[in-house]
Design a protein around this motif. Structure first.
Motif, mmCIF file in Angstrom:
data_model
loop_
_atom_site.group_PDB
_atom_site.id
_atom_site.type_symbol
_atom_site.label_atom_id
_atom_site.label_comp_id
_atom_site.label_asym_id
_atom_site.label_seq_id
_atom_site.Cartn_x
_atom_site.Cartn_y
_atom_site.Cartn_z
ATOM 1 N N PRO A 77 -1.061 1.995 17.177
ATOM 2 C CA PRO A 77 -0.351 0.709 17.100
ATOM 3 C C PRO A 77 -0.734 -0.142 15.887
ATOM 4 C CG PRO A 77 -2.056 0.627 18.773
ATOM 5 C CD PRO A 77 -1.976 2.056 18.324
ATOM 6 N N HIS A 78 -1.837 0.202 15.222
ATOM 7 C CA HIS A 78 -2.300 -0.608 14.092
ATOM 8 C C HIS A 78 -1.499 -0.357 12.817
ATOM 9 C CE1 HIS A 78 -4.323 3.282 13.744
ATOM 10 N NE2 HIS A 78 -4.474 3.039 12.449
ATOM 11 N N LEU A 79 -0.700 0.691 12.771
ATOM 12 C CA LEU A 79 0.057 0.993 11.562
ATOM 13 C C LEU A 79 1.284 0.092 11.435
ATOM 14 C CD1 LEU A 79 -0.011 4.902 11.445
ATOM 15 C CD2 LEU A 79 -1.440 3.293 10.196
ATOM 16 N N PRO A 80 1.720 -0.193 10.206
ATOM 17 C CA PRO A 80 2.891 -1.064 9.987
ATOM 18 C C PRO A 80 4.202 -0.315 10.237
ATOM 19 C CG PRO A 80 2.047 -0.312 7.882
ATOM 20 C CD PRO A 80 1.095 0.217 8.924
ATOM 21 N N TRP A 81 4.542 -0.113 11.502
ATOM 22 C CA TRP A 81 5.656 0.760 11.861
ATOM 23 C C TRP A 81 7.009 0.215 11.419
ATOM 24 C CZ3 TRP A 81 4.581 5.484 12.562
ATOM 25 C CH2 TRP A 81 3.356 5.869 13.133
ATOM 26 N N TYR A 96 11.704 16.002 4.114
ATOM 27 C CA TYR A 96 11.463 17.201 4.907
ATOM 28 C C TYR A 96 10.762 16.820 6.208
ATOM 29 C CZ TYR A 96 9.451 21.702 6.279
ATOM 30 O OH TYR A 96 9.085 22.818 6.982
ATOM 31 N N SER A 97 9.828 15.870 6.107
ATOM 32 C CA SER A 97 9.078 15.411 7.274
ATOM 33 C C SER A 97 8.802 13.919 7.152
ATOM 34 C CB SER A 97 7.751 16.165 7.384
ATOM 35 O OG SER A 97 6.906 15.570 8.353
ATOM 36 N N ILE A 98 8.845 13.208 8.278
ATOM 37 C CA ILE A 98 8.513 11.780 8.275
ATOM 38 C C ILE A 98 7.060 11.554 7.884
ATOM 39 C CG2 ILE A 98 10.274 11.184 9.983
ATOM 40 C CD1 ILE A 98 7.998 11.069 12.086
ATOM 41 N N MET A 99 6.233 12.588 7.991
ATOM 42 C CA MET A 99 4.833 12.451 7.610
ATOM 43 C C MET A 99 4.671 12.190 6.112
ATOM 44 S SD MET A 99 3.268 12.482 10.420
ATOM 45 C CE MET A 99 1.653 12.304 9.649
ATOM 46 N N GLU A 100 5.676 12.531 5.312
ATOM 47 C CA GLU A 100 5.641 12.225 3.885
ATOM 48 C C GLU A 100 5.558 10.721 3.666
ATOM 49 O OE1 GLU A 100 8.816 14.269 1.700
ATOM 50 O OE2 GLU A 100 8.978 15.626 3.406
ATOM 51 N N VAL A 101 6.274 9.970 4.468
ATOM 52 C CA VAL A 101 6.258 8.514 4.352
ATOM 53 C C VAL A 101 5.019 7.932 5.013
ATOM 54 C CG1 VAL A 101 7.433 6.377 5.043
ATOM 55 C CG2 VAL A 101 8.757 8.313 4.184
ATOM 56 N N ILE A 102 4.695 8.416 6.201
ATOM 57 C CA ILE A 102 3.542 7.891 6.923
ATOM 58 C C ILE A 102 2.277 8.026 6.089
ATOM 59 C CG2 ILE A 102 2.065 8.238 8.959
ATOM 60 C CD1 ILE A 102 4.602 8.941 10.529
ATOM 61 N N SER A 103 2.157 9.111 5.318
ATOM 62 C CA SER A 103 0.963 9.319 4.495
ATOM 63 C C SER A 103 0.757 8.194 3.481
ATOM 64 C CB SER A 103 1.052 10.660 3.770
ATOM 65 O OG SER A 103 2.102 10.655 2.818
ATOM 66 N N GLU A 104 1.843 7.560 3.057
ATOM 67 C CA GLU A 104 1.743 6.479 2.081
ATOM 68 C C GLU A 104 1.124 5.212 2.679
ATOM 69 O OE1 GLU A 104 5.505 5.763 0.237
ATOM 70 O OE2 GLU A 104 6.007 7.904 0.139
ATOM 71 N N PHE A 105 1.144 5.109 3.998
ATOM 72 C CA PHE A 105 0.650 3.904 4.664
ATOM 73 C C PHE A 105 -0.709 4.120 5.340
ATOM 74 C CE2 PHE A 105 5.150 3.296 4.228
ATOM 75 C CZ PHE A 105 5.321 1.931 4.031
ATOM 76 N N ALA A 107 -4.482 5.141 4.400
ATOM 77 C CA ALA A 107 -5.427 5.394 3.325
ATOM 78 C C ALA A 107 -6.553 6.332 3.748
ATOM 79 C CB ALA A 107 -6.017 4.070 2.828
ATOM 80 N N ASP A 108 -6.938 6.266 5.011
ATOM 81 C CA ASP A 108 -8.058 7.062 5.497
ATOM 82 C C ASP A 108 -7.619 8.496 5.797
ATOM 83 O OD1 ASP A 108 -9.714 7.907 8.264
ATOM 84 O OD2 ASP A 108 -10.933 7.060 6.650
ATOM 85 N N LYS A 109 -8.263 9.461 5.157
ATOM 86 C CA LYS A 109 -7.874 10.861 5.298
ATOM 87 C C LYS A 109 -8.040 11.360 6.727
ATOM 88 C CE LYS A 109 -8.820 15.495 3.489
ATOM 89 N NZ LYS A 109 -9.637 16.304 2.543
ATOM 90 N N ILE A 110 -9.119 10.983 7.370
ATOM 91 C CA ILE A 110 -9.382 11.444 8.731
ATOM 92 C C ILE A 110 -8.320 10.910 9.695
ATOM 93 C CG2 ILE A 110 -11.003 11.374 10.671
ATOM 94 C CD1 ILE A 110 -13.264 11.342 8.632
#
Length: 261
Positions: A77-81, A96-105, A107-110
């Motif tokens: 819930p902490h992400l800027p959805w 190709y995947s929504i994860m392409e966008v989510i990765s931009e928001f 910063a923490d790799k883990i």
């Protein structure tokens, strides 16, 4: 994902000049269908059409968005959805995947790896498959193949032990008359196997069993199209111009859309 005629369509001819002359004009399903009819009229060989699912016949973007709303948002819930969803919708035809966008928001790799793991767990499951939609025009094209008695084989990298039941239900829903379908659905037996390795192994088996067939193959992944066309020169390969995992160019035949005129 939805097919986009603005993202990856390119006009690169086959390296083989003869193949370029024969096939460079086959870039819509109407032209491909006419090619198939011509081969059928020659009565020389059976036609076997091998088709990928996701990104080729099936649009799984709606499934991804439901996973975002029902699974990812409640767990993170902490992400800027609001901003994430807005950017996804702005670029959905090229994603190709929504994860392409989510990765931009993220910063923490883990944290990103945790989100991605949650996404894949849902994406490669039965739960959300009913949200898949057929790409416009594909159903009508498949129905034409049925009427022409073309053998159809669906070849997908979806893991069989996770997604067989849901995939069959989806095909029955979106591709009538699938209940009368006499072809095959071939799925990846091992989730960890690379799609291209799996598909090449299957192609080798299909060729052994179809010595008197013209074999046609369509996939949205340029890398897979390249490997199959290099490994099996007797297979006619078309790259369906949609979203793909790595945007590798295929220097061969293209399909720009399924819609029949």
């Amino acid at each position: 994902m939805m097919n986009s005629e603005n993202c990856y369509i390119r006009d690169i001819s086959d390296k083989n000049p003869l193949l370029n002359i024969l096939y460079s004009r086959i870039n819509t399903s109407d032209q491909l269908l006419q090619f198939i009819k011509k081969k059928i009229r020659s009565r020389s060989k059976q036609i076997t059409m091998i088709l990928d699912l996701d990104g080729t016949l099936i649009d799984n973007f709606p499934r991804q968005m439901v996973i975002l709303q029902q699974h990812l948002q409640p767990h993170f819930p902490h992400l800027p959805w609001v901003q994430i969803t807005q950017k996804i919708n702005q670029n959905k035809h090229c994603l190709y995947s929504i994860m392409e966008v989510i990765s931009e928001f993220v910063a923490d790799k883990i944290t990103f790896e945790e989100i991605n793991a949650q996404f894949l767990k849902s994406f490669l499951s039965e739960q959300y498959l009913h949200h898949d939609q057929i790409i416009p025009g594909a159903k009508k094209f498949l129905q034409q193949l049925y009427r022409l008695n073309v053998e159809i084989i669906f070849l997908t990298g979806r893991p069989a032990f996770l997604m067989t039941k849901g995939t069959l239900k989806t095909l029955q829903k979106i591709i009538p008359p699938f209940e009368r379908f006499t072809g095959k659905l071939i799925m990846k037996p091992n989730e960890d196997d690379a799609d291209h390795k799996f598909k090449i192994e299957v192609m080798d088996e299909i060729l052994s069993d179809h010595k008197n067939s013209y074999i046609l193959y369509v996939d949205n992944e340029g890398s897979i199209c390249n490997q199959i066309s290099q490994e099996f020169t007797e297979i006619l390969v078309w790259h369906y111009l949609s979203t793909q995992s790595n945007n590798e160019e295929f220097n061969g035949r293209k399909l720009t859309r399924w819609k029949l005129i």
